[in-house]
Design a protein around this motif. Structure first.
Motif, mmCIF file in Angstrom:
data_model
loop_
_atom_site.group_PDB
_atom_site.id
_atom_site.type_symbol
_atom_site.label_atom_id
_atom_site.label_comp_id
_atom_site.label_asym_id
_atom_site.label_seq_id
_atom_site.Cartn_x
_atom_site.Cartn_y
_atom_site.Cartn_z
ATOM 1 N N MET A 162 0.787 -1.152 -0.115
ATOM 2 C CA MET A 162 0.087 -0.193 0.038
ATOM 3 C C MET A 162 1.053 1.160 -0.049
ATOM 4 O O MET A 162 1.894 1.451 0.738
ATOM 5 C CB MET A 162 -0.775 0.091 1.181
ATOM 6 C CG MET A 162 -1.727 1.177 1.459
ATOM 7 S SD MET A 162 -2.913 0.997 2.898
ATOM 8 C CE MET A 162 -4.308 -0.098 2.236
ATOM 9 N N LYS A 163 0.566 2.125 -0.880
ATOM 10 C CA LYS A 163 1.420 3.475 -0.933
ATOM 11 C C LYS A 163 0.699 4.482 0.029
ATOM 12 O O LYS A 163 -0.393 4.687 -0.153
ATOM 13 C CB LYS A 163 1.692 3.852 -2.276
ATOM 14 C CG LYS A 163 2.501 2.600 -3.103
ATOM 15 C CD LYS A 163 2.947 3.243 -4.522
ATOM 16 C CE LYS A 163 3.758 2.353 -5.127
ATOM 17 N NZ LYS A 163 3.956 2.431 -6.596
ATOM 18 N N PHE A 164 1.765 5.482 0.555
ATOM 19 C CA PHE A 164 1.239 6.423 1.115
ATOM 20 C C PHE A 164 1.892 7.784 0.756
ATOM 21 O O PHE A 164 3.256 7.602 0.264
ATOM 22 C CB PHE A 164 1.403 6.335 2.466
ATOM 23 C CG PHE A 164 0.440 5.372 3.238
ATOM 24 C CD1 PHE A 164 -0.769 5.688 3.917
ATOM 25 C CD2 PHE A 164 0.889 3.971 3.258
ATOM 26 C CE1 PHE A 164 -1.587 4.857 4.544
ATOM 27 C CE2 PHE A 164 -0.042 2.887 3.968
ATOM 28 C CZ PHE A 164 -1.183 3.423 4.419
ATOM 29 N N ASP A 165 1.377 8.778 0.575
ATOM 30 C CA ASP A 165 1.678 10.206 0.364
ATOM 31 C C ASP A 165 2.295 10.738 1.853
ATOM 32 O O ASP A 165 1.498 10.710 2.458
ATOM 33 C CB ASP A 165 0.840 11.141 -0.479
ATOM 34 C CG ASP A 165 0.508 10.780 -1.779
ATOM 35 O OD1 ASP A 165 1.346 10.254 -2.288
ATOM 36 O OD2 ASP A 165 -0.591 10.734 -2.072
ATOM 37 N N ILE A 166 3.586 11.411 1.491
ATOM 38 C CA ILE A 166 3.783 12.027 2.923
ATOM 39 C C ILE A 166 3.381 13.467 2.853
ATOM 40 O O ILE A 166 3.753 14.042 2.245
ATOM 41 C CB ILE A 166 5.477 11.814 3.038
ATOM 42 C CG1 ILE A 166 5.747 10.228 3.102
ATOM 43 C CG2 ILE A 166 6.119 12.560 4.279
ATOM 44 C CD1 ILE A 166 7.494 9.994 3.094
ATOM 45 N N SER A 167 2.627 13.643 3.838
ATOM 46 C CA SER A 167 2.217 15.240 3.981
ATOM 47 C C SER A 167 2.799 15.953 4.888
ATOM 48 O O SER A 167 2.761 17.141 4.649
ATOM 49 C CB SER A 167 0.730 14.931 4.843
ATOM 50 O OG SER A 167 -0.119 13.887 3.920
ATOM 51 N N VAL A 168 3.859 15.498 5.730
ATOM 52 C CA VAL A 168 4.577 16.248 6.373
ATOM 53 C C VAL A 168 6.024 15.513 6.436
ATOM 54 O O VAL A 168 6.225 14.239 6.723
ATOM 55 C CB VAL A 168 4.180 16.474 7.982
ATOM 56 C CG1 VAL A 168 5.372 16.935 8.784
ATOM 57 C CG2 VAL A 168 3.067 17.034 8.191
ATOM 58 N N PRO A 169 7.065 16.200 5.721
ATOM 59 C CA PRO A 169 8.438 15.432 5.668
ATOM 60 C C PRO A 169 8.915 14.575 6.787
ATOM 61 O O PRO A 169 8.736 15.064 7.921
ATOM 62 C CB PRO A 169 9.318 16.442 5.358
ATOM 63 C CG PRO A 169 8.572 17.695 4.980
ATOM 64 C CD PRO A 169 6.899 17.578 5.704
ATOM 65 N N LEU A 170 9.470 13.713 6.637
ATOM 66 C CA LEU A 170 10.169 12.643 7.505
ATOM 67 C C LEU A 170 11.392 13.383 8.210
ATOM 68 O O LEU A 170 12.088 13.993 7.125
ATOM 69 C CB LEU A 170 10.200 11.368 7.081
ATOM 70 C CG LEU A 170 9.200 10.495 6.580
ATOM 71 C CD1 LEU A 170 9.755 9.154 6.095
ATOM 72 C CD2 LEU A 170 8.192 10.157 7.701
ATOM 73 N N LEU A 171 11.596 13.558 9.418
ATOM 74 C CA LEU A 171 12.628 14.187 9.960
ATOM 75 C C LEU A 171 14.014 13.683 9.164
ATOM 76 O O LEU A 171 14.329 12.308 9.141
ATOM 77 C CB LEU A 171 13.072 14.026 11.248
ATOM 78 C CG LEU A 171 12.122 14.951 12.374
ATOM 79 C CD1 LEU A 171 12.392 14.499 13.945
ATOM 80 C CD2 LEU A 171 12.321 16.239 12.086
ATOM 81 N N GLY A 172 14.885 14.499 8.463
ATOM 82 C CA GLY A 172 15.965 14.100 7.913
ATOM 83 C C GLY A 172 15.921 13.445 6.448
ATOM 84 O O GLY A 172 16.841 13.221 6.038
ATOM 85 N N PHE A 173 14.554 13.289 6.074
ATOM 86 C CA PHE A 173 14.299 12.816 4.853
ATOM 87 C C PHE A 173 13.408 13.839 4.048
ATOM 88 O O PHE A 173 12.395 13.063 3.360
ATOM 89 C CB PHE A 173 13.882 11.242 5.118
ATOM 90 C CG PHE A 173 14.863 10.449 5.442
ATOM 91 C CD1 PHE A 173 15.922 9.717 4.602
ATOM 92 C CD2 PHE A 173 14.802 10.169 7.053
ATOM 93 C CE1 PHE A 173 16.857 9.023 5.281
ATOM 94 C CE2 PHE A 173 16.002 9.326 7.339
ATOM 95 C CZ PHE A 173 16.730 8.765 6.567
ATOM 96 N N ASP A 174 13.706 14.933 3.877
ATOM 97 C CA ASP A 174 12.862 15.881 3.133
ATOM 98 C C ASP A 174 12.538 15.529 1.683
ATOM 99 O O ASP A 174 11.384 15.964 1.183
ATOM 100 C CB ASP A 174 13.319 17.202 3.216
ATOM 101 C CG ASP A 174 13.297 17.653 4.728
ATOM 102 O OD1 ASP A 174 12.877 17.013 5.597
ATOM 103 O OD2 ASP A 174 14.097 18.644 4.857
ATOM 104 N N ASN A 175 13.179 14.648 0.985
ATOM 105 C CA ASN A 175 12.989 14.226 -0.276
ATOM 106 C C ASN A 175 12.083 13.360 -0.833
ATOM 107 O O ASN A 175 11.859 12.995 -1.944
ATOM 108 C CB ASN A 175 14.589 14.068 -1.112
ATOM 109 C CG ASN A 175 15.145 12.838 -0.203
ATOM 110 O OD1 ASN A 175 15.088 12.726 0.793
ATOM 111 N ND2 ASN A 175 16.046 12.330 -1.184
#
Length: 126
Positions: free
Chosen positions: A1-14
């Motif tokens: 299952m795929k999820f869109d990141i709504s708030v960047p993960l710390l240290g992984f903004d890309n």
């Protein structure tokens, strides 16, 4: 299952999208869609301990969370050998809205009773 990141993960903004794969009843694998070399092992915190926190309003808005939303809460675990030496980040849970496939990491207040690197062995004896 795929999820869109709504708030960047710390240290992984890309990272903009992740894929979630079930390993077993406790562990899951979260892998970046953009970079196959970035992946995290996640754990269901509720099988280990009582775990309770409020999702901040701005995160609820970004994930379109309401009282009927189906949420999945998981924490990043750094696996070690033996497994008892693995550590879990309880202070930075990932909140997945499975209704609309959006995810965000939140950081709990420093005054929380949860730690950033708690040994899994602390909870295995219970």
């Amino acid at each position: 299952m795929k999820f869109d990141i709504s708030v960047p993960l710390l240290g992984f903004d890309n990272i903009k999208q992740v894929e979630l794969q079930k390993i077993d009843d406790i562990f899951m694998k979260m892998r970046s869609v953009e970079d196959e070399h970035i992946s995290f092992t996640l754990i269901d915190p509720f099988v280990l301990r009582e775990y309770d926190f409020e999702v901040p309003t701005h995160i609820k808005e970004k994930l379109d969370i309401d009282e009927k939303s189906n949420l999945l809460i998981l924490n990043i675990v750094l696996l070690q050998t033996p497994i008892e030496n693995s550590v879990i980040n309880f202070i930075g849970p990932l909140v997945f809205n499975t209704d609309n496939n959006k995810v965000a990491q939140i950081i709990l207040a420093e005054s929380t009773q949860y730690g950033i690197a708690e040994k899994i062995s602390t909870f295995l004896d219970k």
